[in-house]
Design an enzyme around this catalytic site. Structure first.
Site, PDB file in Angstrom:
ATOM      1  N   ASN A 210      10.733   8.652   4.116  1.00 30.73           N
ATOM      2  CA  ASN A 210       9.941   8.791   5.350  1.00 30.73           C
ATOM      3  C   ASN A 210       8.650   7.999   5.220  1.00 30.73           C
ATOM      4  O   ASN A 210       8.431   7.317   4.223  1.00 30.73           O
ATOM      5  CB  ASN A 210       9.682  10.270   5.634  1.00 30.73           C
ATOM      6  CG  ASN A 210       8.964  10.931   4.473  1.00 30.73           C
ATOM      7  OD1 ASN A 210       7.850  10.562   4.133  1.00 30.73           O
ATOM      8  ND2 ASN A 210       9.630  11.895   3.838  1.00 30.73           N
ATOM      9  N   LYS A 289      26.640   0.609  -6.606  1.00 32.74           N
ATOM     10  CA  LYS A 289      26.349   0.353  -5.191  1.00 32.74           C
ATOM     11  C   LYS A 289      27.610   0.528  -4.323  1.00 32.74           C
ATOM     12  O   LYS A 289      28.682   0.029  -4.695  1.00 32.74           O
ATOM     13  CB  LYS A 289      25.820  -1.078  -5.059  1.00 32.74           C
ATOM     14  CG  LYS A 289      25.392  -1.436  -3.670  1.00 32.74           C
ATOM     15  CD  LYS A 289      24.912  -2.879  -3.614  1.00 32.74           C
ATOM     16  CE  LYS A 289      24.765  -3.312  -2.178  1.00 32.74           C
ATOM     17  NZ  LYS A 289      24.534  -4.735  -2.052  1.00 32.74           N
ATOM     18  N   ASP A 310      13.583  24.454  -0.819  1.00 34.84           N
ATOM     19  CA  ASP A 310      12.233  24.406  -0.252  1.00 34.84           C
ATOM     20  C   ASP A 310      11.216  24.690  -1.365  1.00 34.84           C
ATOM     21  O   ASP A 310      11.146  25.801  -1.891  1.00 34.84           O
ATOM     22  CB  ASP A 310      12.105  25.417   0.894  1.00 34.84           C
ATOM     23  CG  ASP A 310      10.857  25.154   1.703  1.00 34.84           C
ATOM     24  OD1 ASP A 310       9.751  25.169   1.117  1.00 34.84           O
ATOM     25  OD2 ASP A 310      10.969  24.882   2.913  1.00 34.84           O
ATOM     26  N   LYS A 345       7.562  30.847   5.952  1.00 34.48           N
ATOM     27  CA  LYS A 345       7.428  30.377   4.567  1.00 34.48           C
ATOM     28  C   LYS A 345       6.460  31.254   3.773  1.00 34.48           C
ATOM     29  O   LYS A 345       6.137  30.937   2.626  1.00 34.48           O
ATOM     30  CB  LYS A 345       6.998  28.905   4.539  1.00 34.48           C
ATOM     31  CG  LYS A 345       8.045  27.952   5.143  1.00 34.48           C
ATOM     32  CD  LYS A 345       7.896  26.522   4.656  1.00 34.48           C
ATOM     33  CE  LYS A 345       8.932  25.626   5.311  1.00 34.48           C
ATOM     34  NZ  LYS A 345       9.157  24.370   4.580  1.00 34.48           N
TER      35      LYS A 345
HETATM   36  O1  PMT Z   1       1.034  10.920   3.314  1.00 33.36           O
HETATM   37  P1  PMT Z   1       0.302  10.529   4.583  1.00 33.36           P
HETATM   38  O2  PMT Z   1       0.753   9.185   5.108  1.00 33.36           O
HETATM   39  O3  PMT Z   1      -1.197  10.620   4.422  1.00 33.36           O
HETATM   40  O4  PMT Z   1       0.711  11.542   5.742  1.00 33.36           O
HETATM   41  C1  PMT Z   1       0.325  12.898   5.638  1.00 33.36           C
HETATM   42  C2  PMT Z   1       1.430  13.840   6.156  1.00 33.36           C
HETATM   43  C3  PMT Z   1       1.676  13.605   7.638  1.00 33.36           C
HETATM   44  C4  PMT Z   1       2.726  13.603   5.354  1.00 33.36           C
HETATM   45  C5  PMT Z   1       0.908  15.295   5.861  1.00 33.36           C
HETATM   46  O5  PMT Z   1      -0.283  15.500   6.549  1.00 33.36           O
HETATM   47  C6  PMT Z   1       1.935  16.343   6.244  1.00 33.36           C
HETATM   48  O6  PMT Z   1       2.026  16.771   7.385  1.00 33.36           O
HETATM   49  N1  PMT Z   1       2.746  16.792   5.242  1.00 33.36           N
HETATM   50  C7  PMT Z   1       3.888  17.705   5.458  1.00 33.36           C
HETATM   51  C8  PMT Z   1       5.075  16.958   5.956  1.00 33.36           C
HETATM   52  C9  PMT Z   1       6.293  17.824   6.119  1.00 33.36           C
HETATM   53  O7  PMT Z   1       7.236  17.624   5.420  1.00 33.36           O
HETATM   54  O8  PMT Z   1       6.176  18.790   6.990  1.00 33.36           O
HETATM   55  P2  PMT Z   1       7.370  19.871   7.277  1.00 33.36           P
HETATM   56  O9  PMT Z   1       6.909  20.527   8.524  1.00 33.36           O
HETATM   57  O10 PMT Z   1       8.687  19.197   7.289  1.00 33.36           O
HETATM   58  O11 PMT Z   1       7.315  20.856   6.049  1.00 33.36           O
HETATM   59  C10 PMT Z   1       6.512  22.022   6.029  1.00 33.36           C
HETATM   60  C11 PMT Z   1       5.969  22.280   4.640  1.00 33.36           C
HETATM   61  O12 PMT Z   1       7.046  22.581   3.744  1.00 33.36           O
HETATM   62  C12 PMT Z   1       5.220  21.120   4.020  1.00 33.36           C
HETATM   63  O13 PMT Z   1       4.105  21.668   3.339  1.00 33.36           O
HETATM   64  C13 PMT Z   1       6.220  20.510   3.046  1.00 33.36           C
HETATM   65  O14 PMT Z   1       5.543  19.922   1.912  1.00 33.36           O
HETATM   66  C14 PMT Z   1       7.013  21.746   2.615  1.00 33.36           C
HETATM   67  N2  PMT Z   1       8.393  21.484   2.214  1.00 33.36           N
HETATM   68  C15 PMT Z   1       9.316  21.054   3.133  1.00 33.36           C
HETATM   69  C16 PMT Z   1      10.650  20.901   2.749  1.00 33.36           C
HETATM   70  C17 PMT Z   1      11.016  21.152   1.398  1.00 33.36           C
HETATM   71  N3  PMT Z   1      12.267  20.990   0.985  1.00 33.36           N
HETATM   72  N4  PMT Z   1      10.091  21.565   0.521  1.00 33.36           N
HETATM   73  C18 PMT Z   1       8.802  21.730   0.898  1.00 33.36           C
HETATM   74  O15 PMT Z   1       7.958  22.094   0.075  1.00 33.36           O
END
Ligand code: PMT
Length: 406
Positions: A210, A289, A310, A345
């Protein structure tokens, strides 16, 4: 002085004889790794030319509020948002009076009113003006509003008089600014931060990922260090430099990030999940590949994905869990979705940010966030990721203190 690396300092120069020292101040701040932009009052330009400060700061110098050309290049609001700290040096008695009165009659006063970041003042004026009760009252007002004062110093003045009112020596001003960023609010705490993207291998040459750059997570690591914490960054692949004092664990995939975080949980006081972790990964990853001819059809390729564990939830559900903070990257219903994640969460706090807009969120230097916790929320205006991070760290420190007291 690690705290000034990558800081954006907006230097406001007002019209006093000490204005000539701002040339050296720009240089000293840059030597510490800060980016400096200069705004001058009209009177300041009588003492030192904008060209000198432009050449030294390597940025345009701003002087006019109602100038269409400079407003379209970088408006007063954009400048206020850009800064991690506004330093007025030298600050004349007149400028201090305007600030205390909340005036917005030129570019610099307007920026000071619009700035959400810390404001610092290095006064320089004649000793009698400094001793005047009007100046004292104005300074008291500004101190009560949380502005930082550096100096003035005592000694022989340009006017030949002796007393208090000289601009503080420049090294002390730079040290003072550095200390504004060092809050000490998390001294003794171990903060673990996940940052950046993850890469989910499809085969040895392809992956799913991403747009996360790591900027927000690394800025939080910096802010936590400035607050006195020990910091471990578990980082996906990025092109940016991590803060030198942070311990950095590099990972590629969500699974690797999960494993590294598990090793740290027992020794973590605060966990902040900033990483954009892939929710799914390819079910199987061949060692060589994949050839186009091997996929079912040349026009489409159906990849079977399986859910990643998660990481954030594993931390929040662990026994003796640390204070657990998540981020929510949302394109719509930002607050509603973030609040759902806070609950599902089992988090202590979540930071909602809108993504899908290039000026904030993924890969930009700025962010617009709302910090949510169980019974309240606080919206932060658009600002640099460094400034957002300082606010978030301060809110975390406050919440931990409240938990302890309550
Ligand atoms: O890195 P930058 O370019 O500065 O951009 C910053 C950002 C936009 C990435 C950052 O500010 C941000 O929003 N990070 C969280 C992105 C995300 O994955 O959001 P989510 O809504 O999908 O996940 C929610 C939370 O669960 C997040 O804290 C994520 O780290 C966590 N997560 C999600 C899935 C997973 N399998 N494990 C996790 O820990």
């Amino acid at each position: 002085m690690q705290t000034l690396i990558n800081k954006r300092i907006l230097l406001g120069v007002t019209g006093g004889i000490a204005a000539y020292k701002s040339a050296e101040l720009v240089r000293l701040l840059q030597e510490q790794g800060s980016e400096v932009r200069v705004v001058m009052t009209k009177a300041a330009t009588e003492f030192i030319t904008p060209l000198t400060l432009q050449a030294l700061s390597q940025n345009p110098v701003y002087t006019e509020l109602l100038d269409t050309e400079s407003e379209s290049a970088m408006s007063h609001i954009t400048l206020a948002r850009w800064a991690d700290l506004v330093l007025i040096s030298p600050a004349t008695s007149n400028f201090i009076a305007q600030l205390a009165g909340g005036h917005a009659n030129d570019l610099l006063t307007t920026i000071c009113l619009a700035a959400q970041c810390p404001l610092a003042i290095a006064p320089a004026m004649n000793q009698a003006m400094w001793g005047n009760s009007s100046t004292k009252d104005n300074c008291k007002t500004l101190l009560e509003r949380g502005l930082h004062f550096f100096g003035p110093a005592d000694g022989l003045q340009a006017c030949g008089e002796e007393g208090s009112g000289r601009l503080l020596d420049l090294e002390s001003i730079v040290n003072g600014i550095s200390s504004v960023f060092e809050t000490g609010a998390l001294t003794g705490k171990h903060v673990v931060i996940t940052a950046g993207p993850t890469r989910e291998a499809i085969d040895p040459v392809r992956f799913i990922s991403n747009h996360s750059s790591g900027k927000q997570g690394y800025a939080l690591a910096e802010a936590a260090l400035e607050a006195g914490a020990r910091v471990t960054l578990v980082s996906g692949p990025t092109n940016i430099e991590a803060p030198r004092q942070a311990q950095v664990i590099q990972v590629d995939s969500a699974e690797e990030m999960y494993v590294e975080v598990q090793k740290l949980i027992l020794d973590t006081d605060i966990f902040i999940g900033v990483a954009a972790v892939a929710d799914y990964r390819p079910k199987t990853v061949p060692e060589r590949k994949i050839k186009k001819s091997e996929v079912a059809s040349n026009a489409t390729w159906l990849l079977e994905l399986v859910r990643n564990r998660d990481i954030l939830q594993s931390v929040s559900n662990s026994p003796n869990r640390p204070f657990t903070v998540g981020f929510a990257a949302e394109t719509d219903n930002v607050i509603g979705n973030a609040r759902d994640k806070l609950t599902h969460k089992n988090l202590d706090m979540i930071i909602a940010n809108k993504v899908g807009d290039t000026t904030v969120g993924f890969n930009s230097d700025n962010n617009r966030t709302t910090v949510l916790w169980k019974d309240d929320q606080q919206e932060l205006p658009i600002m640099s990721k460094a400034a957002v991070s300082s606010k978030i760290i301060a809110l975390i420190a406050e919440a931990i203190l409240k938990d302890k007291d309550g």
